[in-house]
Design an enzyme around this catalytic site. Structure first.
Site, mmCIF file in Angstrom:
data_model
loop_
_atom_site.group_PDB
_atom_site.id
_atom_site.type_symbol
_atom_site.label_atom_id
_atom_site.label_comp_id
_atom_site.label_asym_id
_atom_site.label_seq_id
_atom_site.Cartn_x
_atom_site.Cartn_y
_atom_site.Cartn_z
ATOM 1 N N SER A 122 8.039 -16.662 40.193
ATOM 2 C CA SER A 122 8.286 -15.804 39.031
ATOM 3 C C SER A 122 8.276 -16.651 37.769
ATOM 4 C CB SER A 122 9.642 -15.091 39.190
ATOM 5 O OG SER A 122 10.056 -14.558 37.941
ATOM 6 N N GLU A 133 -1.674 -13.246 36.333
ATOM 7 C CA GLU A 133 -1.879 -12.609 35.019
ATOM 8 C C GLU A 133 -2.959 -13.354 34.222
ATOM 9 O OE1 GLU A 133 1.611 -11.973 32.496
ATOM 10 O OE2 GLU A 133 0.289 -12.185 30.772
ATOM 11 N N ASN A 174 8.653 -15.828 34.551
ATOM 12 C CA ASN A 174 9.717 -15.610 33.557
ATOM 13 C C ASN A 174 11.042 -16.185 34.038
ATOM 14 O OD1 ASN A 174 11.804 -13.175 34.017
ATOM 15 N ND2 ASN A 174 9.946 -12.757 35.182
#
Ligand code: SF4
Length: 329
Positions: free
Chosen positions: A242, A146, A244
Site C-alpha cells: 500500500s 497506478e 499511501n
C-alpha cells in the site's frame, strides 16, 4: 531472544504502566476504496448472478480486504487471460491502461470499472498533455499498478521519475513543452521537492490544474505528522504494497520517532510498545477500520490504556458506485 508477537502477551501483560494512544484522524478507508470494495460486494450479492466475479489485481492494496472478498467468492487474477471469455471482470481502484481495456474488449469480457475517479482524472490529464505535444513527466514509483495505468495513456510521451535528482538529470526533445503529473498516493513533501526541481530544470513546466496527490493521501499524511510530533512510537495499519500507508510511515519517521507498518495486531512487537508512554496510531486508506480496533484491544494487554483521537481534518467525500453496478442493484 526473538521478539514476541502481541498475541503472546494476551495472558500475561508485561508492563502495567499507563499508556496513551493518539488516534490520528482521518484514517482508514477513503472514498475511492469504499467505492471499489462496494462494487465487488454488490456484484457478489447480485441475485441474478450465475457466473463468478473476477477481479483484475487486488481490488485495493490490503491483504485482509482481498482475503475477505475471496472468501465470499471473488476470484482475483493477475491478468485477463485468466478470465474466461465472456465473463465479468472488475478493474481495481488503481486503474488500467488503454491496452488492458482493449484486451478486455478483445476477450469479450463485461467490464465493471472500479478505478477511483481521482485516478481517472490523472489519466485524462495524461491524454490532454500528450495531445498538446508535451513530454509528460510522471512522478511515481516504477512497477506500481497506478503508474502503469497512467503511463499507458500516452506511453510514447511519458517518462517516469521518482526524485529531485532524476528531475534535474532529465533530457527531453523540447524543453518548452514539458508537463508533469503525479501518482495519487505520494509523499506531499517529497513530491513538492521533485516538482520544484522540475521547475528549475524546465521553467516553462506545465502542471495539473489541481494537485494529483489525492485528498485522502494528503489528509492522512498531515494527521500522522501532527500525531507523530506528540508520540514516542507510531503504528500504521496497512499492507506492505500500500503506497499511501508506506508514505504515512515515512512521515512519522520524519518526526524523529520509530514507526512501523503492520498488516494487523499480530505483527506488533512488545519492544516497540513497552518503552513508549504515548503511541501514535493510524491506518492507510485501504485498511479496514476494524483492524485499528483490534490493535487497540492488543495494546490494552500491555497495561492501562487511554485512547484519544486527534482530528486534523474531517472528510465527507463520497463517490457513487460505477453505473454498471448501479443498474444491476
Ligand atoms: S487513496 Fe486517493 S486515489 Fe487512491 S482510491 Fe483513495 S481517494 Fe482514490
Amino acid at each position: 531472544m526473538d521478539a514476541q508477537p502481541a498475541t503472546a502477551l494476551l495472558d500475561k501483560p508485561a508492563d502495567p504502566r499507563p499508556r496513551t494512544v493518539l488516534l490520528a484522524a482521518p484514517r482508514s478507508f477513503c472514498a475511492g476504496v469504499e467505492r471499489a470494495i462496494d462494487t465487488v460486494e454488490r456484484l457478489l450479492a447480485d441475485p441474478d448472478r450465475v457466473e463468478p466475479v473476477y477481479v483484475r489485481k487486488q481490488i485495493v492494496h490490503n491483504t485482509h480486504v482481498v482475503a475477505e472478498l475471496a472468501a465470499r467468492g471473488a476470484i482475483f487474477v493477475d491478468e485477463l487471460d485468466e478470465v474466461p471469455p465472456g465473463a465479468t471482470v472488475v478493474f481495481s481502484a488503481h486503474g488500467v491502461s488503454p491496452a488492458v481495456r482493449a484486451a478486455a474488449a478483445a476477450r469479450g469480457l463485461t467490464v465493471v470499472d472500479a478505478t477511483c475517479p481521482l485516478v481517472t482524472k490523472v489519466h485524462a490529464e495524461a491524454r490532454r498533455f500528450a495531445a498538446r505535444g508535451d513530454t509528460v513527466v510522471l512522478i511515481g514509483h516504477a512497477g506500481h499498478e497506478e503508474v502503469e495505468g497512467t503511463a499507458g495513456e500516452a506511453p510514447e510521451a511519458t517518462v517516469l521519475i521518482d526524485s529531485p535528482a532524476a528531475a534535474l538529470a532529465l533530457t527531453v526533445p523540447d524543453e518548452d513543452r514539458v508537463s508533469y503529473l503525479t501518482q495519487t498516493t505520494l509523499s506531499v513533501e517529497e513530491t513538492a521537492e521533485t516538482v520544484a526541481a522540475l521547475r528549475r530544470r524546465f521553467p516553462r513546466l506545465h502542471g495539473p490544474a489541481s494537485a494529483d496527490i489525492c485528498y485522502a493521501s494528503t489528509n492522512r499524511q498531515r494527521a500522522v505528522e501532527e500525531v507523530a510530533a506528540r508520540s514516542e512510537v507510531f503504528l500504521v495499519v496497512g499492507s506492505a504494497n500500500s503506497s499511501n500507508s508506506q508514505r504515512m510511515v515515512e512521515v512519522a519517521r520524519r518526526q524523529g520517532i520509530p514507526a512501523y507498518l503492520i498488516d494487523d495486531f499480530t505483527e506488533i512487537q512488545p519492544e516497540w510498545i513497552v518503552p513508549a508512554a504515548t503511541v501514535g496510531l493510524s491506518a492507510g486508506a485501504s485498511a479496514p477500520g476494524r483492524l485499528v480496533d483490534e490493535v487497540l484491544r492488543a495494546l490494552r494487554r500491555f497495561g492501562p490504556l487511554t485512547v484519544r483521537e486527534h482530528v486534523s481534518f474531517t472528510e465527507d467525500v463520497f463517490f457513487a458506485a460505477p453505473a454498471a453496478v448501479r443498474r444491476r442493484s
